[in-house]
Design a protein around this motif. Structure first.
Motif, PDB file in Angstrom:
ATOM      1  N   LYS A 162       0.847  -1.186   0.000  1.00  0.00           N
ATOM      2  CA  LYS A 162       0.000   0.000   0.000  1.00  0.00           C
ATOM      3  C   LYS A 162       0.887   1.242   0.000  1.00  0.00           C
ATOM      4  CE  LYS A 162      -4.102  -1.496   2.480  1.00  0.00           C
ATOM      5  NZ  LYS A 162      -4.924  -1.229   3.643  1.00  0.00           N
ATOM      6  N   LEU A 205      -1.627   7.338   2.457  1.00  0.00           N
ATOM      7  CA  LEU A 205      -3.076   7.220   2.412  1.00  0.00           C
ATOM      8  C   LEU A 205      -3.700   8.044   3.530  1.00  0.00           C
ATOM      9  CD1 LEU A 205      -3.502   3.401   1.739  1.00  0.00           C
ATOM     10  CD2 LEU A 205      -3.698   5.269   0.116  1.00  0.00           C
ATOM     11  N   LYS A 237     -15.934  -3.956  -4.322  1.00  0.00           N
ATOM     12  CA  LYS A 237     -14.624  -3.910  -4.986  1.00  0.00           C
ATOM     13  C   LYS A 237     -14.524  -2.691  -5.898  1.00  0.00           C
ATOM     14  CE  LYS A 237     -11.416  -7.017  -7.152  1.00  0.00           C
ATOM     15  NZ  LYS A 237     -11.177  -8.422  -7.395  1.00  0.00           N
ATOM     16  N   SER A 238     -15.556  -2.477  -6.718  1.00  0.00           N
ATOM     17  CA  SER A 238     -15.509  -1.323  -7.621  1.00  0.00           C
ATOM     18  C   SER A 238     -15.598  -0.015  -6.838  1.00  0.00           C
ATOM     19  CB  SER A 238     -16.611  -1.399  -8.663  1.00  0.00           C
ATOM     20  OG  SER A 238     -17.877  -1.254  -8.067  1.00  0.00           O
ATOM     21  N   HIS A 264     -14.472   0.505  -3.829  1.00  0.00           N
ATOM     22  CA  HIS A 264     -13.158   0.706  -3.214  1.00  0.00           C
ATOM     23  C   HIS A 264     -12.162   1.248  -4.236  1.00  0.00           C
ATOM     24  CE1 HIS A 264      -9.166  -0.549  -1.673  1.00  0.00           C
ATOM     25  NE2 HIS A 264      -9.675  -0.106  -0.537  1.00  0.00           N
ATOM     26  N   GLN A 265     -12.167   0.674  -5.423  1.00  0.00           N
ATOM     27  CA  GLN A 265     -11.219   1.114  -6.453  1.00  0.00           C
ATOM     28  C   GLN A 265     -11.498   2.539  -6.908  1.00  0.00           C
ATOM     29  OE1 GLN A 265     -11.746  -1.897  -9.412  1.00  0.00           O
ATOM     30  NE2 GLN A 265     -10.300  -3.317  -8.458  1.00  0.00           N
ATOM     31  N   LYS A 266     -12.760   2.887  -7.068  1.00  0.00           N
ATOM     32  CA  LYS A 266     -13.108   4.207  -7.599  1.00  0.00           C
ATOM     33  C   LYS A 266     -13.054   5.318  -6.557  1.00  0.00           C
ATOM     34  CE  LYS A 266     -16.224   2.465 -11.159  1.00  0.00           C
ATOM     35  NZ  LYS A 266     -17.618   2.369 -11.594  1.00  0.00           N
ATOM     36  N   HIS A 267     -13.478   5.020  -5.326  1.00  0.00           N
ATOM     37  CA  HIS A 267     -13.689   6.103  -4.368  1.00  0.00           C
ATOM     38  C   HIS A 267     -12.870   6.011  -3.077  1.00  0.00           C
ATOM     39  CE1 HIS A 267     -16.970   7.341  -6.928  1.00  0.00           C
ATOM     40  NE2 HIS A 267     -17.467   6.125  -6.869  1.00  0.00           N
ATOM     41  N   SER A 299      -9.687   4.383  -2.830  1.00  0.00           N
ATOM     42  CA  SER A 299      -8.299   3.980  -3.044  1.00  0.00           C
ATOM     43  C   SER A 299      -7.291   4.929  -2.383  1.00  0.00           C
ATOM     44  CB  SER A 299      -8.005   3.856  -4.538  1.00  0.00           C
ATOM     45  OG  SER A 299      -8.230   5.092  -5.180  1.00  0.00           O
ATOM     46  N   LYS A 300      -7.690   6.165  -2.156  1.00  0.00           N
ATOM     47  CA  LYS A 300      -6.779   7.137  -1.530  1.00  0.00           C
ATOM     48  C   LYS A 300      -6.885   7.140  -0.001  1.00  0.00           C
ATOM     49  CE  LYS A 300      -5.734   9.509  -5.431  1.00  0.00           C
ATOM     50  NZ  LYS A 300      -4.988   8.664  -6.289  1.00  0.00           N
ATOM     51  N   THR A 303      -9.773  -0.958   3.684  1.00  0.00           N
ATOM     52  CA  THR A 303      -9.768  -2.130   2.817  1.00  0.00           C
ATOM     53  C   THR A 303     -11.201  -2.436   2.390  1.00  0.00           C
ATOM     54  OG1 THR A 303     -10.045  -3.654   4.659  1.00  0.00           O
ATOM     55  CG2 THR A 303      -7.777  -3.075   4.062  1.00  0.00           C
ATOM     56  N   GLU A 304     -11.328  -3.354   1.451  1.00  0.00           N
ATOM     57  CA  GLU A 304     -12.662  -3.786   1.035  1.00  0.00           C
ATOM     58  C   GLU A 304     -13.406  -4.397   2.218  1.00  0.00           C
ATOM     59  OE1 GLU A 304     -12.460  -6.286  -2.432  1.00  0.00           O
ATOM     60  OE2 GLU A 304     -11.159  -4.854  -3.455  1.00  0.00           O
TER      61      GLU A 304
END
Length: 113
Positions: free
Chosen positions: A4, A8, A54-55, A57-60, A62-63, A67-68
């Protein structure tokens, strides 16, 4: 597992954020059901909770330092409360129907006698 990034932003889940995540998923499900209702051959609903998380987490997220699993736990905290409330409501309705049935049977018996 991939490393990671160290920069963050820390994020704390609050009851409001938990509720927001739950509401977003429920709205997505309702929207899909409504659109499918209008089609002769509706497509399968592929967005299950885990793929949605999952999506999301990746889109919104990630910063942020989440975790998921944190997001799923957040969703499930609200879901468990909602399911418990629905269970209590169903139990009350069941009891009311039982009482109404007993009263109806007593009235029938009184009329027959």
């Amino acid at each position: 597992p991939p490393k990671k990034p160290r920069n963050l932003v820390a994020l704390t889940f609050t009851p409001e954020l938990d509720q927001l995540l739950y509401d977003v998923y429920v709205t997505l499900c309702e929207d899909h059901r409504a659109k499918s209702f209008l089609l002769a051959n509706p497509p399968k609903f592929k967005t299950r909770l885990d793929s949605f998380i999952k999506s999301l987490h990746q889109k919104h997220f990630s910063k942020f330092d989440v975790t998921e699993k944190d997001i799923i736990d957040s969703y499930k905290r609200v879901e468990s409360k909602v399911l418990e409330e629905q269970k209590v409501i169903r139990e009350k309705e069941r009891n009311e129907r039982r009482i109404q049935k007993e009263l109806h049977e007593k009235q029938k018996a009184a009329e027959a006698a």
